[in-house]
Design a protein around this motif. Sequence first.
Motif, PDB file in Angstrom:
ATOM      1  N   ALA A 200      -3.294 -11.709  10.800  1.00  0.00           N
ATOM      2  CA  ALA A 200      -2.612 -10.671  11.572  1.00  0.00           C
ATOM      3  C   ALA A 200      -2.590  -9.341  10.831  1.00  0.00           C
ATOM      4  O   ALA A 200      -2.592  -8.288  11.446  1.00  0.00           O
ATOM      5  N   GLY A 201      -2.534  -9.433   9.479  1.00  0.00           N
ATOM      6  CA  GLY A 201      -2.535  -8.218   8.672  1.00  0.00           C
ATOM      7  C   GLY A 201      -1.312  -7.365   8.907  1.00  0.00           C
ATOM      8  O   GLY A 201      -0.270  -7.856   9.367  1.00  0.00           O
ATOM      9  N   PRO A 202      -1.440  -6.078   8.650  1.00  0.00           N
ATOM     10  CA  PRO A 202      -2.661  -5.422   8.157  1.00  0.00           C
ATOM     11  C   PRO A 202      -2.775  -5.486   6.653  1.00  0.00           C
ATOM     12  O   PRO A 202      -1.736  -5.561   5.995  1.00  0.00           O
ATOM     13  N   PRO A 203      -4.008  -5.435   6.098  1.00  0.00           N
ATOM     14  CA  PRO A 203      -5.279  -5.486   6.822  1.00  0.00           C
ATOM     15  C   PRO A 203      -5.539  -6.877   7.394  1.00  0.00           C
ATOM     16  O   PRO A 203      -5.035  -7.869   6.889  1.00  0.00           O
ATOM     17  N   MET A 204      -6.340  -6.933   8.461  1.00  0.00           N
ATOM     18  CA  MET A 204      -6.660  -8.184   9.131  1.00  0.00           C
ATOM     19  C   MET A 204      -7.870  -8.819   8.459  1.00  0.00           C
ATOM     20  O   MET A 204      -8.959  -8.237   8.453  1.00  0.00           O
ATOM     21  N   LEU A 205      -7.678 -10.008   7.895  1.00  0.00           N
ATOM     22  CA  LEU A 205      -8.741 -10.677   7.154  1.00  0.00           C
ATOM     23  C   LEU A 205      -8.886 -12.115   7.614  1.00  0.00           C
ATOM     24  O   LEU A 205      -7.888 -12.776   7.925  1.00  0.00           O
ATOM     25  N   PRO A 206     -10.110 -12.650   7.666  1.00  0.00           N
ATOM     26  CA  PRO A 206     -10.293 -14.053   8.038  1.00  0.00           C
ATOM     27  C   PRO A 206      -9.688 -14.975   6.988  1.00  0.00           C
ATOM     28  O   PRO A 206      -9.582 -14.615   5.812  1.00  0.00           O
ATOM     29  N   ASN A 207      -9.284 -16.170   7.420  1.00  0.00           N
ATOM     30  CA  ASN A 207      -8.583 -17.081   6.505  1.00  0.00           C
ATOM     31  C   ASN A 207      -9.496 -18.091   5.827  1.00  0.00           C
ATOM     32  O   ASN A 207      -9.051 -18.823   4.954  1.00  0.00           O
ATOM     33  N   GLY A 208     -10.771 -18.161   6.224  1.00  0.00           N
ATOM     34  CA  GLY A 208     -11.691 -19.082   5.572  1.00  0.00           C
ATOM     35  C   GLY A 208     -11.667 -20.495   6.107  1.00  0.00           C
ATOM     36  O   GLY A 208     -12.410 -21.351   5.611  1.00  0.00           O
ATOM     37  N   PHE A 209     -10.819 -20.770   7.136  1.00  0.00           N
ATOM     38  CA  PHE A 209     -10.711 -22.133   7.659  1.00  0.00           C
ATOM     39  C   PHE A 209     -11.084 -22.208   9.143  1.00  0.00           C
ATOM     40  O   PHE A 209     -12.035 -22.858   9.521  1.00  0.00           O
ATOM     41  N   TYR A 210     -10.297 -21.544   9.995  1.00  0.00           N
ATOM     42  CA  TYR A 210     -10.516 -21.651  11.439  1.00  0.00           C
ATOM     43  C   TYR A 210      -9.663 -20.623  12.175  1.00  0.00           C
ATOM     44  O   TYR A 210      -8.813 -19.960  11.587  1.00  0.00           O
ATOM     45  N   ASN A 211      -9.909 -20.505  13.494  1.00  0.00           N
ATOM     46  CA  ASN A 211      -9.102 -19.658  14.383  1.00  0.00           C
ATOM     47  C   ASN A 211      -9.049 -18.190  13.951  1.00  0.00           C
ATOM     48  O   ASN A 211      -8.012 -17.538  14.050  1.00  0.00           O
ATOM     49  N   ASN A 212     -10.184 -17.657  13.513  1.00  0.00           N
ATOM     50  CA  ASN A 212     -10.253 -16.247  13.123  1.00  0.00           C
ATOM     51  C   ASN A 212     -10.634 -15.390  14.334  1.00  0.00           C
ATOM     52  O   ASN A 212     -11.622 -14.653  14.311  1.00  0.00           O
ATOM     53  N   HIS A 231      -0.556 -17.390  17.036  1.00  0.00           N
ATOM     54  CA  HIS A 231       0.024 -16.803  18.249  1.00  0.00           C
ATOM     55  C   HIS A 231       0.795 -15.509  17.973  1.00  0.00           C
ATOM     56  O   HIS A 231       1.811 -15.231  18.602  1.00  0.00           O
ATOM     57  N   ASP A 232       0.331 -14.692  17.038  1.00  0.00           N
ATOM     58  CA  ASP A 232       0.992 -13.424  16.728  1.00  0.00           C
ATOM     59  C   ASP A 232       0.440 -12.315  17.629  1.00  0.00           C
ATOM     60  O   ASP A 232      -0.734 -12.322  17.999  1.00  0.00           O
ATOM     61  N   THR A 233       1.288 -11.348  17.947  1.00  0.00           N
ATOM     62  CA  THR A 233       0.855 -10.193  18.728  1.00  0.00           C
ATOM     63  C   THR A 233       1.347  -8.925  18.046  1.00  0.00           C
ATOM     64  O   THR A 233       2.548  -8.755  17.826  1.00  0.00           O
ATOM     65  N   ARG A 234       0.416  -8.053  17.680  1.00  0.00           N
ATOM     66  CA  ARG A 234       0.779  -6.780  17.056  1.00  0.00           C
ATOM     67  C   ARG A 234       0.602  -5.670  18.079  1.00  0.00           C
ATOM     68  O   ARG A 234      -0.464  -5.539  18.693  1.00  0.00           O
ATOM     69  N   ILE A 235       1.634  -4.875  18.259  1.00  0.00           N
ATOM     70  CA  ILE A 235       1.597  -3.763  19.211  1.00  0.00           C
ATOM     71  C   ILE A 235       1.523  -2.454  18.437  1.00  0.00           C
ATOM     72  O   ILE A 235       2.405  -2.148  17.634  1.00  0.00           O
ATOM     73  N   VAL A 236       0.450  -1.709  18.673  1.00  0.00           N
ATOM     74  CA  VAL A 236       0.259  -0.405  18.045  1.00  0.00           C
ATOM     75  C   VAL A 236       0.655   0.657  19.062  1.00  0.00           C
ATOM     76  O   VAL A 236       0.042   0.780  20.130  1.00  0.00           O
ATOM     77  N   HIS A 237       1.707   1.412  18.763  1.00  0.00           N
ATOM     78  CA  HIS A 237       2.171   2.458  19.673  1.00  0.00           C
ATOM     79  C   HIS A 237       1.348   3.720  19.439  1.00  0.00           C
ATOM     80  O   HIS A 237       1.267   4.225  18.320  1.00  0.00           O
TER      81      HIS A 237
END
Length: 366
Positions: A200-212, A231-237
């Motif tokens: 989810a970040g930031p910064p947003m980085l892959p985790n090396g396992f799954y679901n990226n 299931h995270d949601t980031r809202i950028v205004h």
Amino acid sequence: MHRALILAVGTALCAVPIALAGPAVAQAQSPKAAPAKAAAPYVAPRNAFGQPDLTGFWSNATLTPEQRPAALGDRAVYTPAEVAKLEGAVAKEVEDGNKPTDPNSGAEGGKADPKTLRPEFAAAGGDVGGYNRGWLDPGSSVMRVHGEPRTSFLTTANGQPPPRKGGGGAGGFARGMGSFDNPENRSLGERCIMGFGRNAGPPMLPNGFYNNNYQFVQTKDAFVIEVEMVHDTRIVHLNGQHRTDGERPWMGDSIGHWDGDTLVVETTNIPQAQAYRGSWQNLKVTERFTRVGKNHVLYQYTLEDPTMWEKPWGGEYEFSPLQGVIYEYACHEGNYALPGMLAGARNQEKDSAAKGGAASSSAGNH
């Protein structure tokens, strides 16, 4: 860093007998082929609000790590032979991992021997907590940026984080694995509050396992990033102001604006539990999202903390289309494993007290 190599090909003319001079001269004087036109720069499609369209389902799964392997030194790009070797090894890994598990293989539980696994898989306890390779999707290709197969996300000269001020180390990730006194001392991923790693970040980085995987949604006043893990949601205004109430929400406080065709997102007020290499209180992360092709979104991130590092630094990679959509990730706050781990720690303490010893500080660690 994109480089174009233009080869000028000349034609060598050799002396010929007079009888053949006519055709030869005619050929030499024929009009030259027109030079090839450079490809027109990609122009991102616009949405209903006139913004460059970034919407869709995207993935950042890759073999390329954020930090460059030290053995590669200052080499930012893999050779074609290195790319073929890395990607070929993963194809074989997937092929072998998808075979039926042999319960009599001799490895614990019929799983692969951790000595044969990638370091990140082995560190997670063999086949990553009970999954064999067939259940994992860490990425199968080297990350290309502007067509170059990169050795790291970080764009520092050596592909490593810079040293901290005062000669300190580069800093690591907060793991939350040292104390079993209460659930709040466990990691956010373990508690299913935030994803494992920095998806989810930031910064947003892959985790090396799954679901990226991610979904980008745009409105007139917001840019929304749905993060599959967990299931995270980031809202950028858009065109907003940073909050001044002292609150530090999960994923920080993100505001954005358009700079031409690039969405610029600035995040501050990052909580301590999501510190990046030890920085959080004064950390500012600036992300840039640019649609650079039908199947490419360039993602660049810059990290600033004047109390931690001498100057800003960061990295870049490209999102690629997800072949599918995002479904619910079935992780929930109150992970069932937590009561078991905490109860195990209490039992260890009781056993140690009964024997007149001190309980281990890592009781129940796994």
